[in-house]
Motif scaffolding. Structure first.
Motif, PDB file in Angstrom:
ATOM      1  N   THR A 195       0.762  -1.099  -0.063  1.00  0.00           N
ATOM      2  CA  THR A 195      -0.033   0.206   0.316  1.00  0.00           C
ATOM      3  C   THR A 195       0.816   1.091   0.247  1.00  0.00           C
ATOM      4  O   THR A 195       2.036   1.898   0.660  1.00  0.00           O
ATOM      5  N   GLU A 196       0.696   1.966  -1.125  1.00  0.00           N
ATOM      6  CA  GLU A 196       1.360   3.739  -1.136  1.00  0.00           C
ATOM      7  C   GLU A 196       0.697   4.527  -0.782  1.00  0.00           C
ATOM      8  O   GLU A 196      -0.552   4.855  -1.166  1.00  0.00           O
ATOM      9  N   ILE A 197       1.213   5.564   0.314  1.00  0.00           N
ATOM     10  CA  ILE A 197       0.718   6.732   0.340  1.00  0.00           C
ATOM     11  C   ILE A 197       1.836   7.546  -0.342  1.00  0.00           C
ATOM     12  O   ILE A 197       2.372   7.217  -0.759  1.00  0.00           O
ATOM     13  N   GLY A 198       1.000   8.460  -1.119  1.00  0.00           N
ATOM     14  CA  GLY A 198       1.285   9.810  -2.019  1.00  0.00           C
ATOM     15  C   GLY A 198      -0.256  11.079  -1.861  1.00  0.00           C
ATOM     16  O   GLY A 198      -1.432  10.864  -0.906  1.00  0.00           O
ATOM     17  N   SER A 199       0.790  11.628  -2.632  1.00  0.00           N
ATOM     18  CA  SER A 199       0.009  13.006  -2.897  1.00  0.00           C
ATOM     19  C   SER A 199      -0.610  13.333  -2.857  1.00  0.00           C
ATOM     20  O   SER A 199      -1.713  14.705  -2.836  1.00  0.00           O
ATOM     21  N   MET A 247      -7.452   6.130   8.527  1.00  0.00           N
ATOM     22  CA  MET A 247      -7.238   5.635   7.553  1.00  0.00           C
ATOM     23  C   MET A 247      -7.162   4.124   8.299  1.00  0.00           C
ATOM     24  O   MET A 247      -7.958   3.135   8.514  1.00  0.00           O
ATOM     25  N   PHE A 248      -5.685   4.158   8.167  1.00  0.00           N
ATOM     26  CA  PHE A 248      -4.761   2.664   9.030  1.00  0.00           C
ATOM     27  C   PHE A 248      -5.313   2.358  10.265  1.00  0.00           C
ATOM     28  O   PHE A 248      -5.994   1.013  10.044  1.00  0.00           O
ATOM     29  N   ALA A 249      -5.846   3.081  10.886  1.00  0.00           N
ATOM     30  CA  ALA A 249      -6.429   2.664  11.966  1.00  0.00           C
ATOM     31  C   ALA A 249      -7.822   2.230  11.684  1.00  0.00           C
ATOM     32  O   ALA A 249      -8.615   0.768  12.778  1.00  0.00           O
ATOM     33  N   ASP A 250      -8.611   2.985  11.298  1.00  0.00           N
ATOM     34  CA  ASP A 250     -10.074   2.736  10.881  1.00  0.00           C
ATOM     35  C   ASP A 250     -10.457   1.538  10.327  1.00  0.00           C
ATOM     36  O   ASP A 250     -11.571   0.660  10.315  1.00  0.00           O
ATOM     37  N   THR A 300       3.205  -4.217   4.456  1.00  0.00           N
ATOM     38  CA  THR A 300       3.825  -3.044   3.999  1.00  0.00           C
ATOM     39  C   THR A 300       3.216  -1.609   3.828  1.00  0.00           C
ATOM     40  O   THR A 300       2.477  -1.743   2.529  1.00  0.00           O
ATOM     41  N   ILE A 301       3.367  -0.911   4.166  1.00  0.00           N
ATOM     42  CA  ILE A 301       3.254   0.672   3.573  1.00  0.00           C
ATOM     43  C   ILE A 301       4.587   1.153   3.498  1.00  0.00           C
ATOM     44  O   ILE A 301       5.670   1.418   4.287  1.00  0.00           O
ATOM     45  N   HIS A 352       5.925  -1.628   8.005  1.00  0.00           N
ATOM     46  CA  HIS A 352       5.055  -2.576   8.317  1.00  0.00           C
ATOM     47  C   HIS A 352       3.654  -1.293   9.061  1.00  0.00           C
ATOM     48  O   HIS A 352       4.059  -0.367  10.039  1.00  0.00           O
ATOM     49  N   ARG A 353       2.707  -1.467   8.732  1.00  0.00           N
ATOM     50  CA  ARG A 353       1.830  -0.802   8.890  1.00  0.00           C
ATOM     51  C   ARG A 353       0.635  -0.391  10.331  1.00  0.00           C
ATOM     52  O   ARG A 353       0.506   0.469  11.085  1.00  0.00           O
TER      53      ARG A 353
END
Length: 340
Positions: free
Chosen positions: A123-127, A150-153, A161-162, A265-266
Motif C-alpha cells: 500500500t502506497e501513501i502519496g499525492s 484511515m489505517f487505524a479505522d 507493508t506501507i 509495517h502498518r
C-alpha cells in the motif's frame, strides 16, 4: 475549517489547477483530465465497497482537503491500496557487490542498482499537496497523518507493508542528474515527458526499455551517483515526518529520478499505534490542543483537525466540528493529537 473527504467529479477543475502548480516529478498529480477522471472513478468505486475486510489489488482512496468557508479544494492526499498489480511497479534496489582478487590482494566493494518489483501489492501513501496560502499551522501534518487514521479505522483494507515514494533531487532549474545519466539514455525523452507518460499511461514502457542488468553506480557520473536516495528539497520536510512515524529507507529508489522510497509495517506506524476511539461530546473546547479526528464512516468519510478535549473514553468537539464530521453526541470517532 479544513476537512478531508473522498474526491468527487465536481473537484476536477480545482485538481487540474493544482496539477499545474505541482510541476514535474509528482506522477500522481498529472495535468491530464482523462487521467483525473479515471482516478476519481476508481476512488469512488473503492470507497463505495462496504466490506471492511476487502483488500483491493488496485483500489485508491483519494481524498481532497476542502475549505468549508469557500467550498474550494485546496489540497490532496491519497492511499493506493495494492500497487503493481494492474501495471508493474518498478524500483531500483541498491545493494553492495563485494569481490576479492587474490592476485591483486584487493577487496572491491561496488554499489549496484537492480530493477525490482519488490513492492507488488504493498500500500502506497502519496499525492500529498497543499496550495501555498494554506501551508500554515502544520496543515501538511494534518493531510499526512489523516491517512494513518484511515489505517487505524479500516486495517483490513490495506497491505501490511506501507510505502511512500519521495521526489528525487533536482536543481533549481529542474535538472535531474540521475535521469540525465541513466533514464534518458534508454528513453530518449526529457524527464518531464517520461514522468507524464508514466502517470497517464502506466509503467509498461519501463519494462520495455529499461535494462534488466545491474547498473554499476561507479560507472555513473559523480553528480548522478550522489543523487541516489537523495530527496528533492521540497520533500525534506515530508521525509522527516515519515521518519518520525517509523518509516525507513532500505535502499529502494525511484527509477526516474533516484528519489528514496521509504517503508514501514502498518501496525508499527506511530500514529496508528496512538489512534484511539472515543465517544463524542458537544461543547466548547476553545483552548484545548488540536486533534486530527475521523468519523470512521467509509461511505461518508470525513477527517478534520480542530481543538478537542479528550479523556480516556470521550472527546469534546465544537458543534461546527461535529457538523463537518457528520457526527453527533454519542457517536464514536477516532483521534490522534497534533504535534504543534
Amino acid at each position: 475549517m479544513l476537512f478531508l473527504r473522498p474526491v468527487e467529479e465536481r473537484d476536477l477543475d480545482d485538481l487540474l489547477q493544482m496539477s499545474e502548480e505541482v510541476g514535474t516529478g509528482m506522477t500522481s498529480m498529472p495535468s491530464d483530465l482523462n487521467t483525473w477522471m479515471e482516478r476519481v472513478r476508481l476512488s469512488k468505486d473503492t470507497f463505495s465497497n462496504n466490506d471492511e475486510t476487502l483488500f483491493s489489488d488496485h483500489g485508491v482512496y483519494f481524498m481532497v482537503a476542502e475549505d468549508s468557508e469557500t467550498g474550494h479544494v485546496v489540497g490532496t492526499t491519497a492511499i493506493y491500496v495494492g500497487i503493481g498489480t494492474t501495471t508493474p511497479f518498478y524500483s531500483y534496489k541498491q545493494s553492495l557487490l563485494v569481490k576479492y582478487s587474490e592476485t591483486l590482494n584487493k577487496l572491491f566493494e561496488i554499489r549496484v542498482l537492480n530493477l525490482v518489483n519488490d513492492f507488488t501489492r504493498a500500500t502506497e501513501i502519496g499525492s500529498l499537496f497543499l496550495r501555498e496560502p494554506y501551508r500554515i499551522n502544520h496543515t501538511g501534518q494534518f493531510l499526512s497523518r489523516a491517512r494513518y487514521l484511515m489505517f487505524a479505522d479500516f486495517p483490513k483494507r490495506f497491505s501490511e507493508t506501507i510505502i511512500a515514494e519521495m521526489r528525487g533531487w533536482q536543481s533549481k532549474e529542474g535538472h535531474s542528474p540521475f535521469w540525465q545519466a541513466l533514464g534518458k539514455k534508454f528513453f530518449d525523452l526529457p524527464f518531464e515527458n517520461a514522468d507524464r507518460i508514466s502517470a497517464t499511461h502506466g509503467s509498461q514502457f519501463i519494462q520495455d526499455l529499461m535494462p534488466k542488468y545491474p547498473v554499476y553506480v561507479n560507472l555513473l557520473p559523480k553528480d548522478a551517483a550522489e543523487c541516489i536516495g537523495k530527496p528533492h528539497d521540497v520533500s525534506i520536510k515530508a521525509i522527516y515526518m515519515l521518519e518520525k512515524e517509523g518509516f525507513r529507507h532500505d535502499g529502494y529508489v525511484d527509477v526516474f529520478d533516484g528519489g528514496p522510497t521509504v517503508q514501514c509495517h502498518r501496525s508499527l506506524i506511530k500514529s496508528v499505534e496512538e489512534a484511539q476511539p472515543r465517544e463524542v461530546v458537544i461543547g466548547e473546547p476553545n483552548d484545548a490542543p488540536r486533534h486530527i479526528i475521523s468519523n470512521g464512516n467509509i461511505s461518508r468519510y470525513r477527517v478534520t483537525v480542530c481543538a478537542a478535549e479528550v479523556s480516556n473514553t470521550t472527546i469534546t468537539l465544537s458543534q461546527e466540528a461535529a457538523t463537518v464530521l457528520g457526527v453527533q453526541a454519542g457517536d464514536s470517532v477516532q483521534s490522534i493529537q497534533m504535534v504543534e
